[in-house]
Design an enzyme around this catalytic site. Structure first.
Site, PDB file in Angstrom:
ATOM      1  N   ASP A  37     -32.860 -27.327  27.964  1.00  0.00           N
ATOM      2  CA  ASP A  37     -32.154 -26.202  28.568  1.00  0.00           C
ATOM      3  C   ASP A  37     -30.717 -26.218  28.064  1.00  0.00           C
ATOM      4  O   ASP A  37     -30.185 -27.281  27.719  1.00  0.00           O
ATOM      5  CB  ASP A  37     -32.171 -26.301  30.106  1.00  0.00           C
ATOM      6  N   ASP A  63     -29.290 -25.296  22.848  1.00  0.00           N
ATOM      7  CA  ASP A  63     -28.895 -23.891  22.720  1.00  0.00           C
ATOM      8  C   ASP A  63     -29.854 -23.261  21.725  1.00  0.00           C
ATOM      9  O   ASP A  63     -29.790 -23.549  20.521  1.00  0.00           O
ATOM     10  CB  ASP A  63     -27.448 -23.797  22.224  1.00  0.00           C
ATOM     11  N   VAL A  64     -30.763 -22.413  22.205  1.00  0.00           N
ATOM     12  CA  VAL A  64     -31.838 -21.884  21.358  1.00  0.00           C
ATOM     13  C   VAL A  64     -31.320 -20.951  20.269  1.00  0.00           C
ATOM     14  O   VAL A  64     -32.088 -20.551  19.378  1.00  0.00           O
ATOM     15  CB  VAL A  64     -32.909 -21.162  22.199  1.00  0.00           C
ATOM     16  N   TYR A 155     -32.740  -5.719  27.677  1.00  0.00           N
ATOM     17  CA  TYR A 155     -33.676  -6.809  27.959  1.00  0.00           C
ATOM     18  C   TYR A 155     -35.091  -6.386  27.577  1.00  0.00           C
ATOM     19  O   TYR A 155     -35.829  -7.141  26.925  1.00  0.00           O
ATOM     20  CB  TYR A 155     -33.599  -7.177  29.440  1.00  0.00           C
TER      21      TYR A 155
END
Length: 200
Positions: A37, A63-64, A155
């Site tokens: 996460d 951090d994706v 989104y």
């Protein structure tokens, strides 16, 4: 209870919501999990509160949005668990806004996390899956990927993108022994939903 003792999974967005529930379920089933996460401290607190065995559930900050961090996480996961069979992309962010009032920085953040985070994660993991001729990617999108919702147009767009990318990737990777599954949950009581409910 399903026996997941042979499963080795890397999961994102594990400090809350769906990612936290998935990690709980995998851990309860005996899987080895590399739980990640952005909020590493909160993730560690959840791990301690839930009593996850550190031998079975490894926690790390991720951090994706960052390819180098993905590569490091995949390497660490494979080292900690002796391999990797499953990637579950859960990490996401939402910033409700009317289209005519859209903050472009928040819009880019949603693209970078919700969509490019999935793309980057798959790019880091799937070469290993293809090489070993097995593996499974599960991408968590949303019902907003099927029915766009006013007030969260940005989104919705990112989740549409996740859906399209996942369906195409599934066709490509199937013949290489790798499965891709798309999950589109309806509203779930998470901090993201609460943020949406507060929007007017």
């Amino acid at each position: 209870m399903i026996d997941l003792s042979s499963t080795r999974a890397l999961v994102t967005g594990c400090a809350s919501g769906i990612g936290l529930a998935i990690t709980d379920g995998l851990a309860s089933g005996g899987a080895s999990v590399f739980a990640t996460d952005l909020d590493g401290e909160r993730l560690q607190a959840e791990a301690a509160e839930r009593g996850w065995s550190p031998d079975r559930v490894h926690t790390a900050s991720l951090d994706v949005r960052e390819p180098q961090l993905w590569d490091a996480a995949v390497s660490a996961a494979r080292g900690a668990m002796g391999g990797l069979d499953l990637l579950i992309n859960v990490a996401g962010v939402i910033h409700p806004a009317w289209v005519h009032e859209l903050d472009l920085d928040q819009a880019r953040l949603q693209v970078d996390v919700n969509f490019m985070g999935v793309v980057t994660g798959m790019r880091a993991v799937t070469p290993h899956f293809v090489q070993q001729r097995h593996g499974h990617v599960i991408n968590v999108a949303s019902m907003a990927a099927l029915a766009p919702i006013e007030g969260i147009a940005m989104y919705s767009a990112t989740k549409y993108a996740v859906r399209g990318y996942s369906l195409a990737a599934a066709q490509e990777l199937q013949r290489r022994g790798v499965a891709v599954t798309l999950v589109c949950p309806d509203a779930v009581r998470t901090p993201m939903l609460e943020r949406q409910e507060d929007f007017e």
